[in-house]
Design a protein around this motif. Structure first.
Motif, PDB file in Angstrom:
ATOM      1  N   ASN A  94       0.885  -1.250  -0.111  1.00 30.19           N
ATOM      2  CA  ASN A  94      -0.040   0.018  -0.146  1.00 30.19           C
ATOM      3  C   ASN A  94       0.972   1.148   0.062  1.00 30.19           C
ATOM      4  O   ASN A  94       2.053   1.211   0.556  1.00 30.19           O
ATOM      5  CB  ASN A  94      -1.059  -0.014   1.224  1.00 30.19           C
ATOM      6  CG  ASN A  94      -1.939  -1.196   1.093  1.00 30.19           C
ATOM      7  OD1 ASN A  94      -2.846  -1.455   0.010  1.00 30.19           O
ATOM      8  ND2 ASN A  94      -2.371  -1.918   2.355  1.00 30.19           N
ATOM      9  N   PRO A  95       0.210   2.356  -0.579  1.00 29.45           N
ATOM     10  CA  PRO A  95       1.241   3.559  -0.623  1.00 29.45           C
ATOM     11  C   PRO A  95       1.267   4.520   0.532  1.00 29.45           C
ATOM     12  O   PRO A  95       0.890   5.552   0.302  1.00 29.45           O
ATOM     13  CB  PRO A  95       0.702   4.151  -2.027  1.00 29.45           C
ATOM     14  CG  PRO A  95      -0.686   3.844  -1.964  1.00 29.45           C
ATOM     15  CD  PRO A  95      -0.715   2.452  -1.561  1.00 29.45           C
ATOM     16  N   ASP A  96       1.283   3.811   1.648  1.00 31.46           N
ATOM     17  CA  ASP A  96       1.185   4.594   2.986  1.00 31.46           C
ATOM     18  C   ASP A  96       2.408   4.569   3.882  1.00 31.46           C
ATOM     19  O   ASP A  96       2.287   4.933   4.904  1.00 31.46           O
ATOM     20  CB  ASP A  96       0.133   3.923   3.804  1.00 31.46           C
ATOM     21  CG  ASP A  96       0.122   2.345   4.115  1.00 31.46           C
ATOM     22  OD1 ASP A  96       1.305   1.982   3.758  1.00 31.46           O
ATOM     23  OD2 ASP A  96      -0.598   1.886   4.582  1.00 31.46           O
ATOM     24  N   TYR A 131       5.307  -0.491  -3.102  1.00 29.19           N
ATOM     25  CA  TYR A 131       5.568   0.866  -2.784  1.00 29.19           C
ATOM     26  C   TYR A 131       6.615   0.976  -1.859  1.00 29.19           C
ATOM     27  O   TYR A 131       6.968   0.127  -0.982  1.00 29.19           O
ATOM     28  CB  TYR A 131       4.100   1.680  -2.648  1.00 29.19           C
ATOM     29  CG  TYR A 131       3.116   1.411  -3.515  1.00 29.19           C
ATOM     30  CD1 TYR A 131       3.095   2.468  -4.316  1.00 29.19           C
ATOM     31  CD2 TYR A 131       2.421   0.539  -3.352  1.00 29.19           C
ATOM     32  CE1 TYR A 131       1.878   2.151  -5.198  1.00 29.19           C
ATOM     33  CE2 TYR A 131       1.045   0.545  -4.021  1.00 29.19           C
ATOM     34  CZ  TYR A 131       1.005   1.576  -5.145  1.00 29.19           C
ATOM     35  OH  TYR A 131      -0.207   1.143  -5.935  1.00 29.19           O
ATOM     36  N   SER A 134       5.044   6.341  -0.961  1.00 26.82           N
ATOM     37  CA  SER A 134       3.651   6.345  -1.572  1.00 26.82           C
ATOM     38  C   SER A 134       4.332   6.095  -3.336  1.00 26.82           C
ATOM     39  O   SER A 134       3.419   6.382  -4.161  1.00 26.82           O
ATOM     40  CB  SER A 134       3.059   7.522  -1.869  1.00 26.82           C
ATOM     41  OG  SER A 134       3.843   8.848  -2.105  1.00 26.82           O
TER      42      SER A 134
END
Length: 280
Positions: A94-96, A131, A134
């Motif tokens: 996830n882009p977090d 990723y 992000s």
């Protein structure tokens, strides 16, 4: 403290632990590339790993490398941290900014201790996109440098679809700079510890000069050697167990045993020489 309680509750059966966190909204991760607590976790993991190793319940740690500020240049090199018990996993699905430590743990659990996380024969990971922060992995500038300085992160391979783990780097630059070496020596320790249980508080014969009777030393050597070869088999190249006869058992009540493990070799790099020839 939570890890130590978990190990005790599991009776020492746990061999690897992934450490991740979802911080409170009020938490400040700092302005550096990595969350400031990553370095602190590495330090604590070393002390914890050493304590568990002494208790014959060795554990290796996969620490989440949380990206705090992806616009900052990375200023941390895990392979300088002198901690072969821990890896810093960098990159996630996830882009977090979080890292997929669970994915690394799952890959480690799926295969034997001697199998590297990025082994080509095991195929690509199930993740459809990776990723760092992000930024999609394919667009991240400096990915090779992250591998070189000791992060356990991801890569793509020319001609192959999907994502793979790169080198299974630990936070060290010694014999245990790759996770597979740590996992193999941990397995050897656990097997040897079980094999020598029948000898605890048992007697050994001594010679007139205070040495261990060679036949008794050989019996211990053979017992441990057979156990290692039986339970590790194709996971290692070879092993050797030595019980030095010249040791003061009478005054120390201690028998020193040397266990040497020759690991498998791994083709992290493959170099091919290409050239045209007039004839073959």
């Amino acid at each position: 403290n939570g890890v130590m309680k978990l190990i005790r509750a599991a009776g020492g059966d746990i061999t690897m632990i992934a450490v991740a966190r979802e911080a409170d909204s009020s938490y400040s991760a700092g302005s550096a590339f990595l969350d400031k607590d990553v370095k602190a976790a590495i330090t604590i993991a070393k002390a914890t790993g050493e304590a568990l190793q002494k208790a014959n319940t060795p554990v290796r740690f996969l620490i989440e490398g949380i990206v705090a500020n992806e616009n900052a240049d990375n200023d941390f090199e895990p392979n300088t941290a002198t901690n072969g018990f821990a890896c810093v996993v960098l990159g996630g699905t996830n882009p977090d900014g979080h890292a997929s430590v669970g994915l690394a743990l799952a890959r480690a659990a799926k295969y034997g201790s001697h199998v590297k996380l990025g082994a080509g024969s095991n195929g690509a990971l199930t993740a459809t996109q990776m990723y760092i922060g992000s930024t999609p992995l394919e667009e991240f500038v400096g990915l090779e440098t992250l591998h070189d300085v000791g992060f356990l992160t991801f890569m793509t391979r020319p001609g192959a679809a999907g994502y793979y783990f790169g080198r299974d780097n630990t936070c060290a630059n010694d014999d245990f700079r790759i996770l597979v070496h740590g996992r193999i020596i941990d397995r050897a320790q656990r097997i040897a510890a079980q094999a020598y249980l029948p000898f605890i508080e048992e007697s050994v014969k001594m010679t007139s000069d205070g040495s261990i009777e060679p036949a008794d030393a050989k019996h211990i050597e053979t017992t441990l050697d057979q156990a290692l070869r039986t339970y590790m088999g194709e996971q290692i190249s070879d092993c050797e167990v030595v019980v030095p006869v010249k040791q003061d058992v009478i005054n120390t009540s201690t028998v020193n045993i040397q266990v040497k493990v020759l690991p498998l070799g791994y083709a992290t790099w493959i170099e091919v020489s290409l050239g045209l020839a007039a004839s073959l």
